[in-house]
Each structure stands twice: as structure tokens, then as C-alpha cells.
Design a protein around this motif. Structure first.
Motif, PDB file in Angstrom:
ATOM      1  N   GLU A  87       1.014  -7.048  36.762  1.00 15.23           N
ATOM      2  CA  GLU A  87      -0.468  -6.952  37.121  1.00 15.23           C
ATOM      3  C   GLU A  87      -1.197  -8.185  36.778  1.00 15.23           C
ATOM      4  O   GLU A  87      -1.292  -8.518  35.657  1.00 15.23           O
ATOM      5  CB  GLU A  87      -1.104  -5.595  36.655  1.00 15.23           C
ATOM      6  N   VAL A  88      -1.948  -8.452  37.841  1.00  9.22           N
ATOM      7  CA  VAL A  88      -3.001  -9.668  37.585  1.00  9.22           C
ATOM      8  C   VAL A  88      -4.166  -9.327  38.172  1.00  9.22           C
ATOM      9  O   VAL A  88      -4.197  -8.940  39.390  1.00  9.22           O
ATOM     10  CB  VAL A  88      -2.414 -11.252  38.402  1.00  9.22           C
ATOM     11  N   PRO A  89      -5.375  -9.410  37.531  1.00  7.85           N
ATOM     12  CA  PRO A  89      -6.703  -9.038  38.147  1.00  7.85           C
ATOM     13  C   PRO A  89      -6.918  -9.924  39.373  1.00  7.85           C
ATOM     14  O   PRO A  89      -6.575 -10.983  39.752  1.00  7.85           O
ATOM     15  CB  PRO A  89      -7.776  -9.367  37.080  1.00  7.85           C
ATOM     16  N   TYR A  90      -7.980  -9.282  40.288  1.00  5.91           N
ATOM     17  CA  TYR A  90      -8.361 -10.162  41.391  1.00  5.91           C
ATOM     18  C   TYR A  90      -9.333 -10.878  40.990  1.00  5.91           C
ATOM     19  O   TYR A  90      -9.410 -11.985  41.555  1.00  5.91           O
ATOM     20  CB  TYR A  90      -8.858  -8.978  42.584  1.00  5.91           C
ATOM     21  N   PHE A  91     -10.081 -10.747  40.007  1.00  4.83           N
ATOM     22  CA  PHE A  91     -11.306 -11.454  39.630  1.00  4.83           C
ATOM     23  C   PHE A  91     -11.440 -11.291  38.056  1.00  4.83           C
ATOM     24  O   PHE A  91     -10.884 -10.280  37.382  1.00  4.83           O
ATOM     25  CB  PHE A  91     -12.559 -11.249  40.239  1.00  4.83           C
ATOM     26  N   VAL A  92     -12.137 -12.340  37.587  1.00  4.06           N
ATOM     27  CA  VAL A  92     -12.233 -12.119  36.073  1.00  4.06           C
ATOM     28  C   VAL A  92     -14.049 -12.396  35.796  1.00  4.06           C
ATOM     29  O   VAL A  92     -14.581 -13.075  36.698  1.00  4.06           O
ATOM     30  CB  VAL A  92     -11.828 -13.255  35.491  1.00  4.06           C
ATOM     31  N   ASP A  93     -14.378 -11.547  34.952  1.00  2.63           N
ATOM     32  CA  ASP A  93     -15.807 -11.430  34.627  1.00  2.63           C
ATOM     33  C   ASP A  93     -15.773 -10.981  33.126  1.00  2.63           C
ATOM     34  O   ASP A  93     -15.194 -10.067  32.763  1.00  2.63           O
ATOM     35  CB  ASP A  93     -16.596 -10.425  35.566  1.00  2.63           C
ATOM     36  N   GLU A  94     -16.772 -11.860  32.318  1.00  2.00           N
ATOM     37  CA  GLU A  94     -16.656 -11.767  30.911  1.00  2.00           C
ATOM     38  C   GLU A  94     -17.160 -10.215  30.558  1.00  2.00           C
ATOM     39  O   GLU A  94     -17.009 -10.027  29.456  1.00  2.00           O
ATOM     40  CB  GLU A  94     -17.871 -12.858  30.516  1.00  2.00           C
ATOM     41  N   ARG A  95     -17.863  -9.628  31.208  1.00  2.00           N
ATOM     42  CA  ARG A  95     -18.242  -8.227  31.001  1.00  2.00           C
ATOM     43  C   ARG A  95     -17.221  -7.191  30.833  1.00  2.00           C
ATOM     44  O   ARG A  95     -17.409  -6.218  30.288  1.00  2.00           O
ATOM     45  CB  ARG A  95     -19.466  -7.860  32.015  1.00  2.00           C
ATOM     46  N   MET A  96     -15.896  -7.532  31.550  1.00  2.00           N
ATOM     47  CA  MET A  96     -14.993  -6.894  31.704  1.00  2.00           C
ATOM     48  C   MET A  96     -14.647  -6.200  30.127  1.00  2.00           C
ATOM     49  O   MET A  96     -13.959  -4.997  30.149  1.00  2.00           O
ATOM     50  CB  MET A  96     -13.822  -7.278  32.312  1.00  2.00           C
TER      51      MET A  96
END
Length: 194
Positions: free
Chosen positions: A34-43
Motif C-alpha cells: 500500500e502506497v498513499p495517493y498523497f502525503v501531507d505532514e499533518r497525517m
């Protein structure tokens, strides 16, 4: 679901992945990287967000219910015109059937679970306000595709307006970086080669 007093088998009727199917018919071994669609530091930000967790979850549930009502009305209005053999059609029917039970379980959880009597973390707010919103966009977008593929012009419909509203909300909240396709393929290939 069980923790919320709902039997999972009464709610989940479809949606297994290809690994489940392959194991059932041939006993095959599967790897699902599994690989995320997007990355955001708040995750992954555990810092306090300054808002009660129960309130965040309740607002998210209200949005989910509004989305459901628009999707349900579009399905009711256009059902005679929809392609029943379309891959999205079965998913749409399953969503319309099970979502009310999910909502009921979530309402009970939000109302009764004492662990929600605390401040939400930034990551928890992100999950409700951005990540889950992304999945609602995918759901509504799939329904728009079903309409278009069935010969129905979705422009000017409440479903199209909902999509535009959700997309605007997502864009205003997301500070995301899409994951490059090369990285996704490398991770998947690496997992298979291991």
C-alpha cells in the motif's frame, strides 16, 4: 463495527480485493503493497488541534450523511437510465444499502464512547477533514462517471454540484503533495521481488 455494536457481516456485502478472490479459488499467495495517493505532514501530527474530537467526528458524519442523501437522490432519479452492467453500479447499490447502518454505528460511537472526551490531534482532524473527504470525492466522482457512461449528462445536476463543492473544500484544506507514480511502481515492484 463490532466495537460499535454492529455485526460486520450485516453491513459489509462486497468489496474484497483480488488477493481474497485468488486465495479462495487457488490458494494463491498475495502481496499488497500500500502506497498513499498523497502525503501531507499533518497525517502524522500528534499535536493538539484545539477542537474536541467528538465535535470533529460529528461534523464529518454530518458531511457524510449529506453526501449520501445527494447520491441516493441521484440514484433514485436516474436508476432507469443507469447501466446495470457498469462496474460502479454494484458498488453504488451496496453503498446505498449499507451506509445508513454505518451512520447508525458511527452516531452511537460518537454519542457514547468516553474516549472521545478529549481534544483531537492534528492528525485526527486531517483524517476527517481531508483524507475522508478525498474518499467522498472518489465516491461522487465514480457516480458521475456512471451517469456519463450511461448516456446521462451530469452537468447541472445536484450530484455534479456536490462534486464541485467537495472538490473546492478539499483544495482549500489540502496541503498535499501527490506521490510520484515512479515511486509507487518502485515500492510495488520491490515488494514483489522480496
Amino acid at each position: 463495527l463490532e466495537a460499535r455494536g454492529v455485526d460486520p457481516l450485516s453491513v459489509i456485502k462486497c468489496g474484497a480485493n483480488s488477493a481474497y478472490y485468488a486465495r479462495r479459488v487457488s490458494g494463491a499467495f498475495s502481496v499488497i503493497p500500500e502506497v498513499p495517493y498523497f502525503v501531507d505532514e499533518r497525517m502524522e501530527d500528534p499535536s493538539p488541534a484545539g477542537v474536541p474530537l467528538r465535535e470533529v467526528l460529528a461534523k464529518g458524519l454530518e458531511r457524510d450523511k449529506r453526501v449520501y442523501e445527494v447520491v441516493k437522490e441521484a440514484a433514485r432519479s436516474f436508476d432507469p437510465l443507469l447501466r446495470k452492467d457498469h462496474p460502479v453500479y454494484e458498488s453504488l447499490r451496496a453503498y446505498l444499502e449499507v451506509a445508513p447502518r454505518w451512520f447508525e454505528a458511527d452516531e452511537k460511537y460518537i454519542r457514547e464512547d468516553p474516549s472521545l472526551d478529549r481534544e483531537a490531534t492534528v492528525a485526527e482532524v486531517f483524517n476527517v477533514e481531508v483524507a475522508h473527504l478525498f474518499y467522498e470525492l472518489r465516491r461522487v466522482g465514480s457516480c458521475l462517471r456512471l451517469l456519463a457512461d450511461s448516456g446521462v449528462d451530469p452537468e447541472g445536476t445536484p450530484l455534479r454540484q456536490l462534486f464541485d463543492d467537495l472538490l473546492a473544500e478539499f483544495k482549500s484544506r489540502a496541503e498535499w503533495k501527490p506521490v510520484e507514480i515512479e515511486r509507487v511502481v518502485r515500492v510495488q515492484l520491490g515488494a514483489v521481488l522480496l
